[in-house]
Motif scaffolding. Structure first.
Motif, short mmCIF file in Angstrom:
data_model
loop_
_atom_site.label_atom_id
_atom_site.label_comp_id
_atom_site.label_asym_id
_atom_site.label_seq_id
_atom_site.Cartn_x
_atom_site.Cartn_y
_atom_site.Cartn_z
N ALA A 60 0.82 -1.21 0.00
CA ALA A 60 0.00 0.00 0.00
C ALA A 60 0.86 1.26 0.00
CB ALA A 60 -0.93 0.00 1.21
N LEU A 61 1.94 1.25 0.76
CA LEU A 61 2.82 2.42 0.82
C LEU A 61 3.44 2.72 -0.54
CD1 LEU A 61 4.67 1.87 4.22
CD2 LEU A 61 2.85 3.49 3.71
N GLU A 62 3.63 1.70 -1.35
CA GLU A 62 4.25 1.90 -2.65
C GLU A 62 3.26 2.28 -3.73
OE1 GLU A 62 7.11 -0.58 -5.81
OE2 GLU A 62 6.65 -1.38 -3.81
N HIS A 63 1.98 1.88 -3.59
CA HIS A 63 1.03 2.06 -4.68
C HIS A 63 -0.14 2.98 -4.35
CE1 HIS A 63 3.09 -1.77 -5.63
NE2 HIS A 63 2.89 -1.43 -6.88
N ASN A 64 -0.31 3.36 -3.09
CA ASN A 64 -1.47 4.17 -2.76
C ASN A 64 -1.33 5.58 -3.31
OD1 ASN A 64 -2.97 6.09 -0.61
ND2 ASN A 64 -4.01 4.13 -0.75
N LEU A 65 -2.41 6.12 -3.89
CA LEU A 65 -2.36 7.42 -4.54
C LEU A 65 -2.26 8.57 -3.53
CD1 LEU A 65 -5.00 6.93 -7.38
CD2 LEU A 65 -2.53 6.62 -7.47
N THR A 66 -2.83 8.41 -2.35
CA THR A 66 -2.76 9.47 -1.35
C THR A 66 -1.32 9.73 -0.95
OG1 THR A 66 -4.96 8.90 -0.53
CG2 THR A 66 -3.54 10.21 0.91
N VAL A 67 -0.55 8.66 -0.77
CA VAL A 67 0.86 8.82 -0.42
C VAL A 67 1.61 9.49 -1.57
CG1 VAL A 67 2.99 7.57 0.13
CG2 VAL A 67 0.84 6.89 1.19
N ARG A 68 1.29 9.11 -2.79
CA ARG A 68 1.95 9.74 -3.94
C ARG A 68 1.65 11.23 -4.00
NH1 ARG A 68 1.11 5.53 -9.02
NH2 ARG A 68 1.96 3.67 -8.03
N GLN A 69 0.41 11.61 -3.70
CA GLN A 69 0.07 13.02 -3.70
C GLN A 69 0.85 13.78 -2.64
OE1 GLN A 69 -4.17 12.95 -3.18
NE2 GLN A 69 -4.60 12.66 -5.35
N SER A 70 1.04 13.18 -1.47
CA SER A 70 1.84 13.81 -0.43
C SER A 70 3.28 13.97 -0.88
CB SER A 70 1.78 12.97 0.86
OG SER A 70 0.46 12.88 1.35
N ALA A 79 1.39 10.73 6.18
CA ALA A 79 0.48 10.05 5.25
C ALA A 79 0.78 8.55 5.20
CB ALA A 79 0.58 10.67 3.87
N ARG A 80 2.05 8.21 5.22
CA ARG A 80 2.42 6.79 5.21
C ARG A 80 1.95 6.09 6.47
NH1 ARG A 80 6.75 5.20 1.95
NH2 ARG A 80 7.57 3.93 3.67
N ASN A 81 2.06 6.75 7.62
CA ASN A 81 1.64 6.14 8.87
C ASN A 81 0.11 6.02 8.95
OD1 ASN A 81 4.26 5.84 9.78
ND2 ASN A 81 4.28 7.79 10.85
N ASP A 82 -0.58 7.05 8.47
CA ASP A 82 -2.04 6.96 8.43
C ASP A 82 -2.48 5.78 7.57
OD1 ASP A 82 -2.36 9.14 10.05
OD2 ASP A 82 -2.73 10.56 8.43
#
Length: 514
Positions: free
Chosen positions: A63-73, A161-164
Motif C-alpha cells: 500500500a505504501l508503494e502504490h497508494n495514490l494518497t501517499v503519492r500526492q503527499s 500520510a504513510r503512517n495513516d
C-alpha cells in the motif's frame, strides 16, 4: 487526511464492526478509519508475489508503494522543494538580454538621433541588463531559511500520510481476518443446528419430543443461515476495503488473498502494563506530525522576520549595456575625385614684400564627400553605451502595509505554536486512550472467556435435556444464543486488544506485523 484527534473514536469502528457482524440479523457497511499517525517504523518495501497470500506486513508495504494518497503527499513535498530552490535563486543576480526590431512609417522620430524624419525607418535596439540585491532587510535570506523549514515539514507530512495509511491497512486487514473467523464460527454453529434439526426430526417420529421443538430448531437454523450470509457479506466488504487501500487492479483483486495468522489470546500474554508516559516520550521524538508542527513554528517565526524586513531600506546594484541601429542614420563617405586641378600662384618675398611670379603650383585632386546610410556593424559598435546604477529605496509610508503584514505574521506564529501544543496534547491523549482500551480489552477477554466456558457447560446440559424432551425448543435456543453472544463478545475483546496493542507498538517504532 483526517485530524489526528479522531484516532481513538474512529478506532472504535473496529469494535462496532465486530459487534454488528455477530448480531446475526443484518449486515452493515464496512468502515475505513483514519487513525492518528504513529512514528515511522521500519517498513520494508517488499511486495507479495502473485498468488502468494498477503501478510499484514506485505500488505502495508504494498500500500505504501502504490497508494495514490501517499503519492500526492510526495508530490506536495516536491513542490515545497521547488519553492525552496526558487528562494535560493533569489539571492543570485538577475541577467537579461533584450533585442527588438521596429519599422516606423511616415513622419516620426528617429529612435537613435531623436530627429524628425519623413521616411520609413527600420531600427534595432539591443541591451544587456543585470541587477543584484545588496540589502533588503534580510528578507531574502530569511525567506530561504523559512522555505527550507517548510520543505522539511512537508517531508514529515509524507511520513504522516504513510503512517495513516499503514494503520488504515492494519485496521482493514484485521477486519478481514475477523470476518473470516466469524464465517468459520457461524458455519460451525450452522452445522450444529443442522444436525440438531435432523435429530429432532427423528425424535419427533419416535414421539419423544413435541412438534414445536422441531419448529424452534428450524427457526434457529434459518437464523444461523442468515448469520453465515451476513458474515460472508461483511467479509466481502472488508476485502473490498483492503483491496482499495492497496490500489490493486482488476487482475490483482481477483486473486487477492490474505494469510490467516494464528493469533494468541490476550490471556496467553502477561497482564498489560505499558506506561503511557514512557510510550509518549518515545513517540514524541518519532512522530512525524510533531516534527512537522515544530518546524512550522520555526517557519512562522521567520515569517515575522521577513515581514519586519519591509521596515528597512532596500539597496540594489544594476549594470547594463545597450546599442542600436537606425536605417535613417547617414555617414560622410568620400567617394570619387574632383574633375580639375586648381593652380595656386607662387609668391616671392623681397625685403619683406610679396613679389608675384609667373610660376604656379597645382593643387592635387580632392575626394568628394557623400552622405550614405551607415552600416549595421559600425552603428552597433559606435552606439554602444554602458550604465552602472545604485538604487536605494527607503520606506517611509506605505499605507501601513508593512505593519499589517508584521501583525498578520505574528498571529500566524501564535497559531503555529498553539497547533504544535494541540498536536502534542492529542498524541498524549491518544496513547493514554489506547493503553486504557488495551488493558480493558484484555481484562474483558479474560472475563468473557470464563463466561463462555460456563455457558458452554450450560448449553451442553440444555442440549441433553432438549434431546430427551425435557426442554422445549425456545429455552434451548435461548441457551444456544447466550453462548453465541458470549463467544462474540470474547472475539470482540480479542481483536480490540490486538489492534490497540499494534497501535501502541507502532507508536514506539515497531513494524506492523502479526
Amino acid at each position: 487526511m483526517k485530524p489526528t484527534a479522531m484516532l481513538l473514536p474512529r478506532l472504535l469502528t473496529l469494535a462496532g464492526t465486530i459487534a454488528l457482524l455477530t448480531g446475526l440479523t443484518q449486515p452493515v457497511a464496512a468502515q475505513t478509519t483514519t487513525p492518528a499517525q504513529p512514528p515511522a517504523g521500519a517498513l520494508m518495501q517488499t511486495n507479495a508475489a502473485p498468488g502468494v497470500p498477503f501478510t499484514l506486513r506485505s500488505a502495508v508495504d504494498y500500500a505504501l508503494e502504490h497508494n495514490l494518497t501517499v503519492r500526492q503527499s510526495q508530490l506536495s513535498s516536491e513542490l515545497s522543494n521547488v519553492t525552496q530552490r526558487a528562494g535560493r535563486g533569489a539571492l543570485l543576480p538577475t541577467a537579461n538580454l533584450n533585442g527588438s526590431q521596429t519599422w516606423n512609417y511616415g513622419t516620426g522620430l528617429d529612435p537613435l538621433t531623436n530627429d524628425f524624419v519623413s521616411q520609413t525607418i527600420r531600427s534595432n535596439n539591443f541591451s544587456a541588463f543585470s541587477q543584484l540585491t545588496l540589502f533588503s532587510g534580510f528578507q531574502l535570506r530569511n525567506t530561504v531559511k523559512r522555505n527550507a523549514l517548510d520543505y522539511q515539514a512537508s517531508q514529515n507530512d509524507v511520513e504522516k500520510a504513510r503512517n495513516d495509511l499503514s494503520l488504515n491497512v492494519a485496521s482493514a486487514y484485521l477486519q478481514l481476518v475477523l470476518a473470516e473467523e466469524l464465517i468459520r464460527s457461524n458455519q460451525t454453529r450452522l452445522n450444529s443446528t443442522q444436525q440438531q434439526v435432523e435429530r429432532t426430526q427423528k425424535l419427533l417420529k419416535a414421539g419423544s419430543v413435541a412438534e414445536s421443538n422441531l419448529l424452534d430448531s428450524r427457526a434457529q437454523l434459518a437464523s444461523d443461515e442468515l448469520a453465515v450470509i451476513t458474515a460472508q457479506n461483511q467479509r466481502d466488504l472488508a476485502r473490498l476495503t483492503l483491496v482499495q487501500l492497496l490500489n490493486l487492479d482488476a487482475a490483482g483483486a481477483a486473486g487477492f488473498r490474505i494469510d490467516m495468522p494464528s493469533l494468541p489470546d490476550p490471556d496467553d500474554e502477561a497482564p498489560f502494563s505499558a506506561e503511557p508516559a514512557s510510550i509518549y516520550e518515545t513517540a514524541l521524538g518519532m512522530q512525524p506530525d510533531v516534527k512537522a508542527s515544530d518546524l512550522r513554528v520555526r517557519s512562522a517565526k521567520l515569517g515575522v522576520d521577513v515581514a519586519k524586513g519591509a521596515y528597512l531600506p532596500r539597496l540594489t546594484f544594476a549594470a547594463g549595456l545597450f546599442t542600436g541601429f537606425s536605417s535613417s542614420r547617414l555617414a560622410r563617405v568620400f567617394n570619387g575625385d574632383s574633375t580639375e586641378a586648381i593652380p595656386i600662384p607662387v609668391v616671392q618675398y623681397l625685403n619683406g614684400q610679396p613679389v608675384p611670379t609667373t610660376f604656379a603650383v597645382l593643387q592635387p585632386k580632392q575626394a568628394i564627400p557623400d552622405l550614405l546610410p551607415s552600416g549595421f556593424t559600425s552603428q552597433v559598435k559606435d552606439n554602444l553605451g554602458r550604465q552602472l546604477q545604485f538604487n536605494l529605496s527607503i520606506p517611509i509610508l506605505n499605507g501601513f502595509q508593512a505593519r499589517t503584514n508584521v501583525q498578520r505574521a505574528q498571529v500566524t506564529a501564535q497559531q503555529a505554536e498553539l497547533q504544535a501544543e494541540q498536536t502534542r496534547l492529542t498524541l498524549r491523549q491518544n496513547i493514554q486512550q489506547a493503553a486504557a482500551d488495551a488493558l480493558a480489552a484484555q481484562r474483558q477477554f479474560t472475563s468473557s472467556k470464563r463466561q463462555v466456558e460456563a455457558l458452554t457447560t450450560a448449553y451442553r446440559n440444555a442440549e441433553i435435556r432438549f434431546n430427551n424432551g425435557l426442554l422445549n425448543g425456545t429455552e434451548f435456543n435461548i441457551a444456544k444464543n447466550n453462548l453465541a453472544s458470549a463467544e462474540s463478545t470474547m472475539i470482540q475483546n480479542k481483536y480490540q486488544f490486538i489492534f490497540r496493542r499494534k497501535v501502541l507498538d507502532f507508536y514506539q517504532g515497531l513494524p506492523l506485523a502479526l
